[in-house]
Design an enzyme around this catalytic site. Structure first.
Site, PDB file in Angstrom:
ATOM      1  N   LEU A 202       0.856  -1.200   0.000  1.00 30.14           N
ATOM      2  CA  LEU A 202       0.000   0.000   0.000  1.00 30.14           C
ATOM      3  C   LEU A 202       0.884   1.240   0.000  1.00 30.14           C
ATOM      4  CD1 LEU A 202      -2.805  -0.630   2.680  1.00 30.14           C
ATOM      5  CD2 LEU A 202      -3.000  -0.841   0.201  1.00 30.14           C
ATOM      6  N   HIS A 203       0.681   2.121  -0.957  1.00 21.81           N
ATOM      7  CA  HIS A 203       1.427   3.388  -0.928  1.00 21.81           C
ATOM      8  C   HIS A 203       0.706   4.543  -1.602  1.00 21.81           C
ATOM      9  CE1 HIS A 203       2.476   1.860  -4.939  1.00 21.81           C
ATOM     10  NE2 HIS A 203       2.746   3.109  -5.265  1.00 21.81           N
ATOM     11  N   ARG A 204      -0.513   4.327  -2.118  1.00 24.50           N
ATOM     12  CA  ARG A 204      -1.221   5.449  -2.767  1.00 24.50           C
ATOM     13  C   ARG A 204      -1.570   6.489  -1.712  1.00 24.50           C
ATOM     14  NH1 ARG A 204      -0.533   3.049  -7.340  1.00 24.50           N
ATOM     15  NH2 ARG A 204       0.767   4.845  -7.663  1.00 24.50           N
TER      16      ARG A 204
END
Ligand code: UD1
Ligand code: UDP
Length: 360
Positions: A202-204
């Protein structure tokens, strides 16, 4: 005059490697510029080592910053570099700030731009990548598309179809080229995972920047981890926020540093399911036939959904969707999407070689 490639981030490296390798066999003069947008060894050096990328001819060392500052710093550094190198064409990859900065600088210097992975559209202008993609495509003279949907978007936006080339997916060239050397059992053991496990990335910004969004993501992952142990290599963006939201304390969650390409793809290959908001990971799981649950409301890669491996989920849908994936009700064709066959790099090299014959 050389063909000049601009890369700056992890997904750029994975896409550029097969293009540079294919162009090398044509004897074409190439220059590789690293902007330094990603700079940690685990976000950058490891990819150069593992993917056989040449050492960059220049590392501009631009680093992090707000969108305005980072893009401005990238442009100033790239303007000097492109002026000094006077390339015949600049090749840019994907949709990151380095891609936009390079395309904008080249266009202003009247240097033609080739865009690898043109035409992806999420239709969500709140994503910085969507802004970058649309602008880069307008600035490009040669556009390489990974899917027929992407070709359609470009044509509808008024891009001359003669400039658009459906060549397949270079990120998948890299995956297929390394498939034989992936070692899921070793990667799993190195991370202390049980035989059946999932992988999460997850990095958005929409999922991790805001503490409340990070808490919602951790809540959804806690429910998922009750079904399946989860390996979570943390991207530097949001790592602190996800920790602060309690991810480290969730039973069944194994927090990891960002992984090298071989370690990461080995883990994904052996995974029972993947949970992600990454662009590239949606594509890689499609080719590996691993069920992918994408924690987003849109995707610029709809072919991964129609293919059958990927599903967009809201937080509250994650645990039930994971359960469904684990009981094996996700089916997908054995063949990947059209032209995701490991030969995109040579196709791109062929088009560029022809272009050079006319314009070089
Ligand atoms: C960028 C891309 C995104 C892509 C992602 C791939 C843009 C707008 N975003 O996001 O599309 O999916 O790369 O991984 O270009 N940081 C480090 N070490 C690094 C790099 C970054 O610690 O080597 C930290 C910094 O605190 C930085 C933050 O991560 O502020 C974000 O980095 P940045 O390059 O701005 O964007 P990404 O989130 O990595
Ligand atoms: N990747 C990796 N290690 C990790 C996470 C990702 O090697 O820990 C690779 C993987 O091939 C992925 C690519 O880096 O497709 C790009 O990842 P990212 O999700 O950062 O970027 P995006 O595709 O969302 O722009």
């Amino acid at each position: 005059r050389p063909v000049l490639h601009v890369v700056g981030t992890r997904p750029n490296f994975v896409k550029a490697a097969p293009v540079i390798a294919a162009l090398r066999t044509t004897g074409c003069d190439q220059v590789l510029v690293h902007t330094g947008q990603h700079y940690d060894a685990r976000m950058s050096d490891v990819f150069f080592r593992q993917l056989g990328l040449p050492e960059p001819d220049t590392d501009l060392g631009v680093g992090s910053g707000s969108h305005a500052r980072q893009t401005a710093d990238l442009m100033v550094a790239l303007e000097a570099e492109l002026t000094a190198r006077a390339p015949v064409i600049v090749v840019v990859y994907g949709d990151v700030n380095s891609t936009l900065a390079a395309a904008l600088v080249a266009a202003k210097l009247s240097i033609p731009v080739a865009h690898v992975e043109a035409g992806l559209r999420s239709f969500d202008m709140a994503m910085p990548e969507e802004v970058n993609r649309r602008l880069v495509d307008q600035l490009s003279e040669v556009l390489f598309a990974t899917s027929s949907e992407a070709v359609g978007h470009l044509c509808r936006e008024g891009v001359d179809p003669a400039r658009v080339h459906f060549v397949g997916n270079p990120m998948i060239d890299t995956l297929l080229g390394h498939l034989d050397r992936l070692d899921p059992a070793a990667a799993r053991a190195a991370c202390g995972l049980p035989e059946r496990y999932g992988v999460v990335t997850l990095h958005r910004p929409a999922n991790v920047d805001d503490p409340e969004a990070a808490r919602a993501a951790v809540g959804a992952l806690s429910e998922a981890a009750a079904h399946l142990d989860l390996a979570v290599p943390l991207h530097p963006r949001g790592g602190a926020a996800l920790r602060a939201a309690g991810l480290a304390d969730v039973p069944g969650v194994h927090l990891l540093e960002p992984l090298g390409y071989m370690e990461f793809m080995s883990l994904v290959r052996g995974a029972a399911a993947v949970i992600t908001d990454s662009g590239g990971v949606q594509e890689e799981t499609t080719v590996l036939g691993v069920p992918c649950l994408t924690l987003r409301s849109t995707t610029e890669r709809p072919v991964t959904v129609t293919h059958g491996t990927n599903r967009l989920v809201r937080h509250e849908e994650l645990a039930p969707a994971l359960h469904k994936a684990l009981v094996g009700s996700v089916t997908a064709p054995a063949e990947g999407p059209p032209l995701w066959d490991g030969k995109a790099g040579p196709r791109i090299a062929r088009v560029l070689t022809q272009w050079l014959e006319h314009h070089g």
